[in-house]
Design a protein around this motif. Structure first.
Motif, PDB file in Angstrom:
ATOM      1  N   ILE A  17      -5.476   2.233  -4.363  1.00 18.75           N
ATOM      2  CA  ILE A  17      -6.869   1.864  -4.723  1.00 18.75           C
ATOM      3  C   ILE A  17      -6.939   0.543  -5.178  1.00 18.75           C
ATOM      4  N   ILE A  18      -8.064  -0.109  -4.475  1.00 23.91           N
ATOM      5  CA  ILE A  18      -8.208  -1.550  -4.525  1.00 23.91           C
ATOM      6  C   ILE A  18      -9.218  -1.700  -5.720  1.00 23.91           C
ATOM      7  N   LEU A  19      -8.684  -2.675  -6.659  1.00 21.76           N
ATOM      8  CA  LEU A  19      -9.345  -2.994  -7.959  1.00 21.76           C
ATOM      9  C   LEU A  19     -10.487  -3.800  -7.752  1.00 21.76           C
ATOM     10  N   PRO A  20     -11.401  -4.012  -8.853  1.00 21.17           N
ATOM     11  CA  PRO A  20     -12.538  -4.994  -8.730  1.00 21.17           C
ATOM     12  C   PRO A  20     -12.078  -6.362  -8.770  1.00 21.17           C
ATOM     13  N   HIS A  21     -10.615  -6.643  -9.401  1.00 27.89           N
ATOM     14  CA  HIS A  21     -10.203  -8.107  -9.593  1.00 27.89           C
ATOM     15  C   HIS A  21      -8.832  -7.863  -9.632  1.00 27.89           C
ATOM     16  N   ARG A  22      -8.171  -9.075  -9.635  1.00 27.87           N
ATOM     17  CA  ARG A  22      -6.725  -9.170  -9.731  1.00 27.87           C
ATOM     18  C   ARG A  22      -6.324  -9.267 -11.079  1.00 27.87           C
ATOM     19  N   ILE A  23      -5.563  -8.644 -11.501  1.00 23.78           N
ATOM     20  CA  ILE A  23      -5.372  -8.271 -12.995  1.00 23.78           C
ATOM     21  C   ILE A  23      -4.024  -9.197 -13.404  1.00 23.78           C
ATOM     22  N   CYS A  24      -4.147  -9.422 -14.499  1.00 26.95           N
ATOM     23  CA  CYS A  24      -2.909 -10.057 -15.180  1.00 26.95           C
ATOM     24  C   CYS A  24      -1.641  -9.406 -15.423  1.00 26.95           C
ATOM     25  N   SER A  25      -0.524  -9.688 -15.340  1.00 30.21           N
ATOM     26  CA  SER A  25       0.685  -8.892 -15.650  1.00 30.21           C
ATOM     27  C   SER A  25       0.802  -8.518 -17.157  1.00 30.21           C
ATOM     28  N   GLY A  26       1.589  -7.691 -17.617  1.00 29.48           N
ATOM     29  CA  GLY A  26       1.653  -7.222 -19.068  1.00 29.48           C
ATOM     30  C   GLY A  26       2.773  -6.334 -19.102  1.00 29.48           C
ATOM     31  N   THR A  27       2.857  -5.484 -20.178  1.00 28.41           N
ATOM     32  CA  THR A  27       4.019  -4.986 -20.616  1.00 28.41           C
ATOM     33  C   THR A  27       4.212  -3.478 -20.462  1.00 28.41           C
ATOM     34  N   HIS A  28       3.693  -2.754 -21.184  1.00 27.24           N
ATOM     35  CA  HIS A  28       3.703  -1.190 -20.960  1.00 27.24           C
ATOM     36  C   HIS A  28       2.688  -0.298 -20.602  1.00 27.24           C
ATOM     37  N   ALA A  29       2.842   1.135 -20.048  1.00 28.68           N
ATOM     38  CA  ALA A  29       1.943   1.938 -19.494  1.00 28.68           C
ATOM     39  C   ALA A  29       2.234   3.242 -19.686  1.00 28.68           C
ATOM     40  N   ALA A  30       1.356   4.188 -19.602  1.00 24.45           N
ATOM     41  CA  ALA A  30       1.167   5.502 -20.116  1.00 24.45           C
ATOM     42  C   ALA A  30       0.214   6.244 -19.157  1.00 24.45           C
ATOM     43  N   TRP A  31       0.759   7.561 -18.822  1.00 25.36           N
ATOM     44  CA  TRP A  31      -0.073   8.829 -18.486  1.00 25.36           C
ATOM     45  C   TRP A  31      -0.215   9.686 -19.483  1.00 25.36           C
ATOM     46  N   ALA A  32      -1.767  10.307 -19.391  1.00 24.56           N
ATOM     47  CA  ALA A  32      -1.803  11.289 -20.315  1.00 24.56           C
ATOM     48  C   ALA A  32      -2.903  12.390 -19.333  1.00 24.56           C
ATOM     49  N   ASP A  33      -2.147  13.733 -19.462  1.00 21.83           N
ATOM     50  CA  ASP A  33      -2.869  14.756 -18.790  1.00 21.83           C
ATOM     51  C   ASP A  33      -4.325  14.854 -19.104  1.00 21.83           C
ATOM     52  N   GLY A  34      -5.360  15.224 -18.304  1.00 20.91           N
ATOM     53  CA  GLY A  34      -6.883  15.138 -18.676  1.00 20.91           C
ATOM     54  C   GLY A  34      -6.922  16.639 -19.432  1.00 20.91           C
ATOM     55  N   PRO A  35      -6.344  17.823 -19.066  1.00 16.92           N
ATOM     56  CA  PRO A  35      -6.610  18.822 -19.846  1.00 16.92           C
ATOM     57  C   PRO A  35      -6.334  18.851 -21.167  1.00 16.92           C
ATOM     58  N   SER A  36      -4.965  18.219 -21.790  1.00 19.22           N
ATOM     59  CA  SER A  36      -4.842  17.905 -23.081  1.00 19.22           C
ATOM     60  C   SER A  36      -5.586  17.087 -23.883  1.00 19.22           C
ATOM     61  N   ILE A  37      -6.241  15.932 -23.243  1.00 21.61           N
ATOM     62  CA  ILE A  37      -7.343  15.153 -23.630  1.00 21.61           C
ATOM     63  C   ILE A  37      -8.661  15.875 -23.828  1.00 21.61           C
ATOM     64  N   ARG A  38      -8.996  16.621 -22.981  1.00 25.24           N
ATOM     65  CA  ARG A  38     -10.349  17.272 -23.190  1.00 25.24           C
ATOM     66  C   ARG A  38     -10.227  18.498 -24.131  1.00 25.24           C
ATOM     67  N   ALA A  39      -8.826  19.191 -24.539  1.00 26.31           N
ATOM     68  CA  ALA A  39      -8.917  19.999 -25.330  1.00 26.31           C
ATOM     69  C   ALA A  39      -8.930  19.377 -26.739  1.00 26.31           C
ATOM     70  N   TYR A  40      -8.719  18.156 -27.208  1.00 16.25           N
ATOM     71  CA  TYR A  40      -8.656  17.644 -28.336  1.00 16.25           C
ATOM     72  C   TYR A  40     -10.218  17.330 -28.483  1.00 16.25           C
ATOM     73  N   SER A  41     -10.991  16.765 -27.319  1.00 19.72           N
ATOM     74  CA  SER A  41     -12.255  16.595 -27.506  1.00 19.72           C
ATOM     75  C   SER A  41     -13.173  17.714 -27.893  1.00 19.72           C
ATOM     76  N   GLU A  42     -12.848  18.869 -27.128  1.00 20.49           N
ATOM     77  CA  GLU A  42     -13.383  19.972 -27.567  1.00 20.49           C
ATOM     78  C   GLU A  42     -13.385  20.583 -28.915  1.00 20.49           C
ATOM     79  N   THR A  43     -12.016  20.317 -29.334  1.00 25.73           N
ATOM     80  CA  THR A  43     -11.557  20.784 -30.833  1.00 25.73           C
ATOM     81  C   THR A  43     -12.451  19.924 -31.777  1.00 25.73           C
ATOM     82  N   SER A  44     -12.639  18.541 -31.508  1.00 28.83           N
ATOM     83  CA  SER A  44     -13.476  17.736 -32.311  1.00 28.83           C
ATOM     84  C   SER A  44     -14.524  17.935 -32.375  1.00 28.83           C
ATOM     85  N   SER A  45     -15.358  18.298 -31.445  1.00 29.53           N
ATOM     86  CA  SER A  45     -16.883  18.647 -31.389  1.00 29.53           C
ATOM     87  C   SER A  45     -17.092  19.953 -31.971  1.00 29.53           C
ATOM     88  N   ASP A  46     -16.162  20.791 -32.007  1.00 35.05           N
ATOM     89  CA  ASP A  46     -16.390  22.087 -32.791  1.00 35.05           C
ATOM     90  C   ASP A  46     -16.451  22.020 -34.088  1.00 35.05           C
TER      91      ASP A  46
END
Length: 495
Positions: A465-494
């Motif tokens: 997937i081609i980004l809109p710019h060339r990005i600078c290198s860096g350090t760390h990265a992470a992945w987060a599952d969408g359903p778990s993120i949305r579950a927290y958002s729904e709990t907070s809104s309740d």
């Protein structure tokens, strides 16, 4: 490509020959929101979540010698759902960032310099640095937490929009270290910090609702420089490494160069997750330094821990450079400190420690399926780097049961990031999913986000997937599952 937002941040950095302010490390100043990007291949429709990477992007002319870890934190996020992707990048609006933007210049010097060069008191274990929050990124309680490598405030952002919520309010006065650990199976986050003041180290637990529920000293013999920690289902693991500030230089408030005590053991503190200093079992092993630990798990009476053992924690300065500069450059080069995948086993009944290399290749910055964090896992995904540089050149997949490994070079003049594991929706095995990475391509003068089938990494990317710019290198990265993120958002809104 649709550019929904574009915002350039003011900066004063002049042209420089510094190797970590040029090329693949050239800083970015523009923030984007982009959709409908060019795709080579097809974005899989069986993933749902967000990939995040933290990078260092120096905005203002540095005070003194610049080290890449001094740069201002910028998060890059690529979200995926239903075969579509959306990209955002934002500077992390730390307290230091905001103050330097007001003045339009640097206020704090970097870690390689005389503390007196900082114009104001700072953050971190050295106490004079700017907390740029540019090191790690995790997702906990539905929100991003970015961190600083020598202890800082920790900053919260929305994982999808990168909306900023400022410094985390539960963080102790001593800060949090670079690498808090999220146990996605319980929702808890474990962390530690360190300082130049007794007891020199603390440990804490934050619950699934983002409340600090446990904080206790785990004393060290003196000021130390631990960088990472590990955990099993029932235990936490902190490390006292024989690599720290030189005690004599520290009396003069000098932090560089550091000291390596090659006659001192590496010590491991193993204790229950909600334990205290009285519960610690100390183990001694061969002297080394370890930047990053991988998984740990309980195996009968033993605890098994994997990480990257440095064969040469105190490398000589790189040739052709001033001694101090050469020393720092060697400290950024995996081939200088010779980090290798290593396994330790600790017997909780006898106190015995056994250890061995799992691979003789020089590797670091690994990832694994986070759904297996704290329990026995089979697969690990490490990176190797360009000789002489802090630039990732490819991925190695290890099968820890059979000893087999497979490699994926990113290609000539192509440099990637840590490659977190992305579980496929409905995954049926530990490696049923993808690896995701941002790639900076210096030949094409662009950056892209790639997805690789984790069960066949040698086949190369399934999409770019081609980004809109060339990005600078860096350090760390992470992945987060969408359903778990949305579950927290729904709990907070309740609420």
């Amino acid at each position: 490509m649709k550019i929904l937002e574009k915002n350039t941040i003011k900066h004063t950095l002049r042209r420089s020959i510094h190797p970590y302010l040029n090329g693949a490390w050239k800083p970015n100043y523009t923030e984007y929101t982009a959709t409908d990007m060019e795709v080579i291949g097809t974005i899989p429709s069986d993933i749902d979540g967000v990939y995040l990477r933290n990078t260092e992007n120096q905005l203002h002319e540095p005070i003194g010698y610049y080290h890449p870890f001094d740069g201002d934190g910028m998060l890059h996020a690529m979200s995926f759902k239903d075969g579509k992707a959306e990209y955002r990048n934002r500077f992390i609006r730390t307290k230091g960032f905001e103050e330097e933007q007001k003045l339009g210049k640097s206020i704090w010097t970097g870690f390689a310099n005389d503390p007196k060069k900082s114009k104001r008191p700072g953050w971190g274990a050295q106490e004079h640095l700017k907390d740029s929050s540019s090191t790690d990124v995790v997702v906990h309680a539905g929100k991003v937490l970015s961190t600083f490598w020598q202890c800082g405030d920790g900053y919260r952002l929305d994982p999808y929009t990168l909306e900023q919520y400022g410094a985390e309010n539960w963080v102790p006065a001593e800060g949090i270290s670079a690498h808090p650990k999220v146990d996605i199976n319980t929702g808890e986050m474990l962390f530690f910090n360190y300082s130049k003041k007794a007891p020199y180290q603390h440990y804490g637990v934050v619950d699934k609702d983002n409340n600090l529920v446990h904080y206790t000293p785990i004393p060290l013999p003196g000021p130390r420089l631990p960088h990472d920690m590990a955990f099993t289902k029932n235990y936490s693991i902190l490390i006292d490494l024989p690599f720290f500030w030189d005690p004599e230089k520290l009396k003069k408030n000098q932090h560089v160069p550091t000291y390596y005590g090659d006659t001192l053991p590496t010590r491991f503190a193993i204790f229950p997750r909600y334990g205290s200093a009285e519960d610690v079992m100390w183990f001694e092993a061969d002297p080394t330094y370890v930047l990053h630990w991988m998984n740990a798990y309980e195996d009968g009476d033993e605890i098994v821990l994997d990480g990257y053992f440095q064969d040469n924690p105190d490398p000589a300065p790189m040739k052709g450079l001033p001694k101090l500069v050469g020393k720092f450059m060697a400290g950024l080069d995996q081939r200088s400190f010779k980090s290798k995948l290593h396994r330790w086993r600790f017997n909780l009944k006898t106190g015995e420690v056994t250890e061995k290399h799992l691979d003789d290749k020089i590797l670091e910055f690994g990832t694994f399926n986070q759904h297996y964090a704290g329990v026995k896992s089979r697969y690990l995904y490490s990176t190797w780097s360009k000789p002489g540089w802090f630039l990732f050149s490819g991925i190695v997949k290890h099968d820890l049961e059979t000893g087999e490994s497979w490699s994926l070079p990113f290609g000539k003049k192509r440099y990637g990031s840590e490659a977190p594991f992305v579980p496929r929706i409905g995954a049926t095995s530990e490696d049923d999913g993808y690896l995701v990475s941002f790639i900076t391509d210096m030949k094409e003068n662009r950056s892209e986000c790639i997805l690789v089938d984790a069960q066949d990494i040698e086949a190369g990317p399934v999409c770019q997937i081609i980004l809109p710019h060339r990005i600078c290198s860096g350090t760390h990265a992470a992945w987060a599952d969408g359903p778990s993120i949305r579950a927290y958002s729904e709990t907070s809104s309740d609420e």
